[in-house]
Design an enzyme around this catalytic site. Structure first.
Site, mmCIF file in Angstrom:
data_model
loop_
_atom_site.group_PDB
_atom_site.id
_atom_site.type_symbol
_atom_site.label_atom_id
_atom_site.label_comp_id
_atom_site.label_asym_id
_atom_site.label_seq_id
_atom_site.Cartn_x
_atom_site.Cartn_y
_atom_site.Cartn_z
ATOM 1 N N GLY A 13 0.813 -1.231 0.080
ATOM 2 C CA GLY A 13 0.042 0.010 0.022
ATOM 3 C C GLY A 13 0.784 1.203 -0.039
ATOM 4 N N ASP A 178 -1.284 0.562 17.279
ATOM 5 C CA ASP A 178 -2.626 1.610 17.595
ATOM 6 C C ASP A 178 -1.848 2.858 18.058
ATOM 7 O OD1 ASP A 178 -4.170 2.950 19.058
ATOM 8 O OD2 ASP A 178 -5.175 1.541 20.209
ATOM 9 N N HIS A 179 -1.925 3.818 17.001
ATOM 10 C CA HIS A 179 -1.134 5.184 17.097
ATOM 11 C C HIS A 179 -1.395 5.820 18.344
ATOM 12 C CE1 HIS A 179 -4.779 7.174 15.663
ATOM 13 N NE2 HIS A 179 -4.174 8.382 16.219
ATOM 14 N N LYS A 183 1.754 7.862 21.493
ATOM 15 C CA LYS A 183 1.591 9.195 21.688
ATOM 16 C C LYS A 183 2.303 9.185 23.230
ATOM 17 C CE LYS A 183 -2.903 10.377 19.449
ATOM 18 N NZ LYS A 183 -2.143 11.517 18.850
ATOM 19 N N ASP A 236 -14.254 1.931 15.943
ATOM 20 C CA ASP A 236 -12.928 2.708 15.324
ATOM 21 C C ASP A 236 -12.427 3.427 16.497
ATOM 22 O OD1 ASP A 236 -11.471 3.885 13.324
ATOM 23 O OD2 ASP A 236 -12.452 5.879 14.043
ATOM 24 N N HIS A 241 -8.469 2.080 20.657
ATOM 25 C CA HIS A 241 -7.731 3.198 21.291
ATOM 26 C C HIS A 241 -8.220 3.443 22.883
ATOM 27 C CE1 HIS A 241 -6.632 4.362 17.346
ATOM 28 N NE2 HIS A 241 -7.541 5.032 17.085
#
Length: 478
Positions: A13, A178-179, A183, A236, A241
């Site tokens: 991708g 998982d962004h 963080k 989502d 998250h």
């Protein structure tokens, strides 16, 4: 001193939006810092018939949107990039990829290390992983498979997907991104807990009234209507998250440094989730979908591109999550996430009760951990910056006092190259959270919601406020 890393990245991708918007800028930051320098190369693959030169042009163009650096360094960086048109179902294409990777490994002396990055639709994950294995792409160094969410759309599909991937890669080589786990604040929470004894001592059901997690966005779905129609905010945002944020706050032994210990604690926490019965879903979770604003200037969700005119997909949810554990029994974890709310806000509010006074903490103190800094502030105590508060409840570790925090993807790529799995999601955790989310989704799918039910720019449907009022509580961020 920065230690340079060596690897060949194969990005499935590689022509897409995620790669250009997130991955390539993060790799560029690592290149400028010296973390990546001479001994790496990136192979972008996709169906488009691009040349190496055109691929590099797209990378430089995307970098110009985010950086003010001299174009020369961008072009030098782009010389590490190569492109191959690719059909994920064609075995011959994987053989060509293997040959190109081997050639670049020699050219850049990349240590026979491979990072396979899935920036593609989830339905292709299993196919690509299987072909990587069967066509011999794996090299003599490490072979790490990186997967973007969504990881399935329910427990059954997640189990099937995990089974397919596990046939090709052992769990220790799978990095589920998982962004939010990249963080700065989320990564700092274990250190904050470990370095503030009084705060850590108060994190239990004797002293905590409730915990609130809010992930709010002011924007609508924008150009992601097609994706949202298959996901909704419950899948989502809550399933991954929000659950992982709760894991950072609520799991045991925050001072652990080994990934296996940390993930064991999080797995135990998620295993203690109290899965809701259908009637409990009706009581403890609410959902909403945004309408236009009061002036009629913004589109309602059902008016967005690629959204059904009678869509029943939620763009907002709020709920009460409970754990059957000695530490958290009886403490509600209120969560909410939604689009078209008044502002963008990502925060954790920990509300203490009156008993906390016996620890020398003011009764009913609220500690707020800002996942996204607000006016440069990261931690609030009763709405005041922790540095200005007259309570010694929290001191931020010295190493976290920085103005040069890494972007989430940049931080996670460093972890991938270092083989550090602390900030990634393991299968056992996902299995438990999917089981919890499935109970809510199945109940909702059996009902017809009265949508739309909140105005764009509002705090969501009234039922979100009532959810807390029923328990004698209220949202801290309102």
């Amino acid at each position: 001193m920065v230690k340079e890393r060596s690897a060949i990245f194969i990005i499935f991708g590689g022509s897409g939006d995620l790669a250009h918007r997130k991955l390539y800028p993060s790799l560029f930051r690592l290149y400028k810092s010296g973390f990546l320098k001479d001994h790496f190369a990136v192979i972008g693959t996709a169906r488009r018939p691009w040349s190496d030169d055109y691929f590099r042009e797209t990378i430089v163009t995307s970098l110009k949107e985010s950086f003010n650096d001299d174009e020369k360094i961008m072009e030098e960086f782009a010389q590490h990039f190569f492109y191959q048109s690719h059909d994920v179902n064609d075995s011959e294409h994987y053989i060509a990829l293997k040959n190109l990777a081997a050639k670049l490994d020699d050219q850049f002396d990349a240590g026979h290390n491979r990072v396979y990055y899935m920036a593609i639709a989830p339905r292709f994950f299993g196919t690509v992983a299987e072909h990587i294995n069967s066509e011999g792409l794996k090299a003599d160094g490490y072979n790490r498979l990186v997967i973007e969410k969504p990881f399935g759309r329910d427990l059954d599909s997640a189990c099937e997907l995990n089974g397919n991937i596990s046939k090709a890669f052992p769990e220790d080589d799978i990095y589920r991104i998982d962004h939010y786990l990249g963080k700065e604040m989320i990564q700092a929470i274990p250190k904050i807990r470990a370095n503030n004894d009084k705060f850590e001592e108060a994190l239990n059901n004797k002293y905590v009234s409730n915990v609130q997690v809010t992930l709010a966005e002011s924007l609508g779905v924008e150009d992601r209507g097609g994706y949202y129609e298959t996901a909704g905010v419950l899948r989502d945002m809550v399933q991954n998250h929000i659950m992982q944020i709760i894991g950072a706050v609520a799991s045991n032994e925050p001072d652990a440094t080994e990934a296996k210990v940390i993930h064991k604690n999080r797995t135990e926490l998620f295993n203690s989730l109290k899965v809701l019965e259908p009637e409990e879903v009706d009581k403890d979770f609410v959902r909403g979908q945004y309408d236009t604003d009061d002036m009629g200037e913004q589109k309602a969700y059902r008016q967005e591109d690629n959204v059904a005119a009678d869509s029943e997909i939620e763009t907002f949810t709020a709920g009460k999550i409970s754990f059957d554990s000695d530490r958290w029994d009886g403490v509600p974890f209120y969560v909410r996430s939604g689009k078209r709310m008044p502002d963008k806000s990502s925060r954790i509010d920990i509300v203490f009760n009156e008993k906390v006074e016996e620890l020398g903490i003011r009764p009913n103190t609220v500690v707020t951990l800002l996942i996204e800094k607000v006016d440069g502030q990261s931690i609030l105590i009763n709405g005041i910056d922790y540095k200005d508060s007259k309570q010694d409840l929290i001191k931020l570790p010295a190493e976290e006092k920085t103005d040069s925090a890494r972007e989430a993807y940049e931080s996670l790529i460093i972890d991938i190259l270092a083989g550090n799995r602390i900030h990634f999601t393991l299968w056992d955790e996902l299995r438990s959270t999917w089981k919890y989310i499935d109970a809510i989704r199945q109940r909702w799918d059996s009902q017809t919601p009265d949508f739309p039910n909140y105005v764009s720019g509002s705090m969501g449907p009234d039922s979100a406020e009532m959810l807390l009022e029923r328990d004698g509580n209220s949202w801290i961020w309102d």
